[in-house]
Design a protein around this motif. Structure first.
Motif, PDB file in Angstrom:
ATOM      1  N   VAL A 139       5.004  23.473  13.257  1.00  0.00           N
ATOM      2  CA  VAL A 139       6.006  23.380  12.223  1.00  0.00           C
ATOM      3  C   VAL A 139       7.175  22.487  12.129  1.00  0.00           C
ATOM      4  N   ALA A 140       7.592  21.967  13.647  1.00  0.00           N
ATOM      5  CA  ALA A 140       8.479  21.272  13.875  1.00  0.00           C
ATOM      6  C   ALA A 140       8.196  19.717  13.835  1.00  0.00           C
ATOM      7  N   GLY A 141       6.971  19.493  13.438  1.00  0.00           N
ATOM      8  CA  GLY A 141       6.232  17.979  13.388  1.00  0.00           C
ATOM      9  C   GLY A 141       6.749  17.345  11.990  1.00  0.00           C
ATOM     10  N   PRO A 142       6.651  16.027  12.208  1.00  0.00           N
ATOM     11  CA  PRO A 142       7.063  15.336  10.940  1.00  0.00           C
ATOM     12  C   PRO A 142       6.156  15.623   9.612  1.00  0.00           C
ATOM     13  N   GLY A 143       6.758  15.646   8.700  1.00  0.00           N
ATOM     14  CA  GLY A 143       6.218  15.742   7.379  1.00  0.00           C
ATOM     15  C   GLY A 143       5.575  16.789   6.994  1.00  0.00           C
ATOM     16  N   VAL A 144       5.913  18.120   7.545  1.00  0.00           N
ATOM     17  CA  VAL A 144       5.476  19.572   7.151  1.00  0.00           C
ATOM     18  C   VAL A 144       6.040  19.895   5.845  1.00  0.00           C
ATOM     19  N   ALA A 145       5.197  20.292   4.798  1.00  0.00           N
ATOM     20  CA  ALA A 145       5.710  20.550   3.707  1.00  0.00           C
ATOM     21  C   ALA A 145       5.774  22.152   3.446  1.00  0.00           C
ATOM     22  N   LEU A 146       4.756  22.783   4.228  1.00  0.00           N
ATOM     23  CA  LEU A 146       4.528  24.293   4.009  1.00  0.00           C
ATOM     24  C   LEU A 146       3.929  24.840   5.263  1.00  0.00           C
ATOM     25  N   GLU A 164       9.147  36.045  14.342  1.00  0.00           N
ATOM     26  CA  GLU A 164       9.219  35.156  15.222  1.00  0.00           C
ATOM     27  C   GLU A 164       8.682  33.545  14.420  1.00  0.00           C
ATOM     28  N   ALA A 165       7.640  33.888  13.941  1.00  0.00           N
ATOM     29  CA  ALA A 165       7.204  32.479  12.979  1.00  0.00           C
ATOM     30  C   ALA A 165       7.839  32.102  12.076  1.00  0.00           C
ATOM     31  N   ALA A 166       8.600  33.050  11.272  1.00  0.00           N
ATOM     32  CA  ALA A 166       9.557  32.840  10.365  1.00  0.00           C
ATOM     33  C   ALA A 166      10.917  31.953  10.983  1.00  0.00           C
ATOM     34  N   GLY A 167      11.355  32.756  12.066  1.00  0.00           N
ATOM     35  CA  GLY A 167      12.393  31.863  12.703  1.00  0.00           C
ATOM     36  C   GLY A 167      12.029  30.519  13.213  1.00  0.00           C
ATOM     37  N   ALA A 168      10.980  30.182  13.431  1.00  0.00           N
ATOM     38  CA  ALA A 168      10.515  28.684  14.019  1.00  0.00           C
ATOM     39  C   ALA A 168      10.590  27.811  12.704  1.00  0.00           C
ATOM     40  N   CYS A 169      10.038  28.522  11.405  1.00  0.00           N
ATOM     41  CA  CYS A 169       9.978  27.815  10.339  1.00  0.00           C
ATOM     42  C   CYS A 169      11.587  27.387   9.905  1.00  0.00           C
ATOM     43  N   ALA A 170      12.474  28.453   9.897  1.00  0.00           N
ATOM     44  CA  ALA A 170      13.761  28.381   9.527  1.00  0.00           C
ATOM     45  C   ALA A 170      14.499  27.199  10.377  1.00  0.00           C
ATOM     46  N   ALA A 171      14.178  27.221  11.621  1.00  0.00           N
ATOM     47  CA  ALA A 171      14.790  26.256  12.419  1.00  0.00           C
ATOM     48  C   ALA A 171      14.259  24.646  12.204  1.00  0.00           C
ATOM     49  N   ALA A 172      13.032  24.642  11.481  1.00  0.00           N
ATOM     50  CA  ALA A 172      12.364  23.348  11.324  1.00  0.00           C
ATOM     51  C   ALA A 172      12.778  23.074   9.995  1.00  0.00           C
ATOM     52  N   GLY A 173      13.143  23.915   9.055  1.00  0.00           N
ATOM     53  CA  GLY A 173      13.661  23.817   7.642  1.00  0.00           C
ATOM     54  C   GLY A 173      12.306  23.674   6.965  1.00  0.00           C
ATOM     55  N   VAL A 174      11.395  24.576   7.215  1.00  0.00           N
ATOM     56  CA  VAL A 174       9.995  24.650   6.480  1.00  0.00           C
ATOM     57  C   VAL A 174       9.676  25.941   5.947  1.00  0.00           C
ATOM     58  N   PRO A 175       9.345  26.072   4.648  1.00  0.00           N
ATOM     59  CA  PRO A 175       9.392  27.211   4.079  1.00  0.00           C
ATOM     60  C   PRO A 175       7.924  28.071   4.652  1.00  0.00           C
TER      61      PRO A 175
END
Length: 383
Positions: A139-146, A164-175
């Motif tokens: 999820v921290a990779g480039p160009g991840v939309a969702l 935990e998965a939601a936390g990683a998404c929040a840190a990466a700015g990914v919904p």
């Protein structure tokens, strides 16, 4: 059969809750008009629709205007994925998902790939639990939309580490989109998600009602042509009697969820332990602790899955298979394949509010003989 049939496939479709039946009959009398019109009957239909939305939103702990009713859980899943990707197309075109998502999500991913997008599949452990390190990196990779993660496996029952998965998404700015079809009405869904879908016939509502929730502030754009109904998220006139019934059932099962979990979880533990002890060459799959309270899956070596399901059906047990492996396709379930577990002779048992201890005991008493007979017919003896 001297005993009445035992239905053990609630993960596919739970029996209609009595409250849902009553609500649907009442709504057929009082809610048949188009809730989008202005005359008296339509205003009454609108009141019923608004009340059903408010009741459902309360159970999900969301705002009513974030919730839309769809024609099915599959429709909601497709809209969640495709709408989430479309809404974030300026950010990128990559979808991150677990390897064990429901086929509805994977089919939407295939449509995205066909349109020029990309996807990343994140592996799971042998128990079916998400690899969080791999997820965080993806999820921290480039160009991840969702990102898409099922709340709990529909095939083996393993509950995913959503917080935990939601936390990683929040840190990466990914919904984060969560397919909560097996969780809603049974276990709480942690916060942190942006889009959620569910299906009424999983909790005892009627078929033909799905839920799509898009949290405020989420960039989401409908993948369908413009339609003014349901906040523009899904087209067509809503099936109001079914929606009213679904909302009534959800309120009831949510209130009963804790007590039902306490009743059904020990029965599942008994199935897990007894099958392992009485059936040779069997593998009980899924996490034994972090799991749904009503679902258990096991695989029997040297047994054709389709033959086993038919044999159980003849003895009065309606079960499903976590595997699509049959004599015609020879293709194992993508979930079991991703977990790296045995997929032959696969049986999924999912209990519901009417399941009894006596039904479970009867299944456990007859299963070893049924498996032994099938192995003997196949020429496999001496196990």
């Amino acid at each position: 059969m001297s005993e009445p049939p035992a239905y053990f496939d609630a993960a596919s479709a739970a029996p209609l809750h009595p409250v849902a039946r009553q609500a649907m009959l009442a709504a057929l009398e009082d809610g048949w008009a188009d809730p989008g019109k202005l005359y008296t009957q339509a205003r009454r239909a609108r009141q019923l629709l608004d009340a059903a939305r408010a009741a459902t939103a309360e159970v999900l702990r969301v705002r009513p205007d974030e919730l839309s009713f769809t024609p099915s859980g599959t429709t909601a899943a497709h809209a969640a994925v495709l709408g989430g990707l479309t809404g974030r197309r300026r950010v990128g075109a990559t979808l991150v998902h677990s390897a064990i998502e429901h086929s509805a999500v994977l089919h939407a991913a295939e449509r995205h790939l066909a349109g020029g997008g990309s996807s990343t599949s994140v592996p799971v452990s042998r128990s079916g639990r998400l690899d969080l390190d791999a997820w965080s990196g993806a999820v921290a990779g480039p160009g991840v939309a969702l990102a898409a993660l099922i709340s709990a496996s529909h095939e083996v029952g393993t509950v995913q580490p959503l917080a935990e998965a939601a936390g990683a998404c929040a840190a990466a700015g990914v919904p984060l989109y969560v397919d909560a079809a097996q969780s809603v009405g049974r276990i709480p869904v942690p916060e942190g998600w942006s889009v959620l879908s569910a299906s009424a016939h999983k909790w005892g509502g009627p078929p033909g009602v799905g839920l799509l929730v898009v949290r405020k502030g989420t960039r989401w754009e409908s993948p369908y042509p413009a339609d003014e109904r349901e906040a523009g998220r899904t087209p067509g006139v809503p099936n109001l009697p079914a929606i009213v019934a679904a909302a009534a059932a959800l309120r009831m099962v949510a209130a009963e969820a804790s007590a039902e979990a306490e009743r059904l979880s020990p029965l599942v533990d008994r199935i897990r332990a007894t099958v392992s002890a009485t059936v040779p060459d069997v593998e009980v799959v899924g996490d034994p602790v972090d799991r749904l309270p009503h679902l258990v899956t096991f695989s029997c070596l040297y047994v054709d899955g389709e033959a086993l399901l038919h044999a159980l059906d003849r003895r009065g047990f309606a079960v499903s298979s976590g595997s699509s492996c049959t004599s015609s396709t020879l293709r194992p379930s993508h979930v079991l394949e991703a977990m790296g577990v045995l997929s032959h002779g696969n049986v999924r048992i999912s209990l519901h509010r009417d399941s009894t201890e006596a039904e479970v005991d009867r299944l456990l008493a007859e299963l070893p003989g049924i498996v032994a007979d099938l192995r003997a017919e196949a020429g496999v003896v001496g196990l």
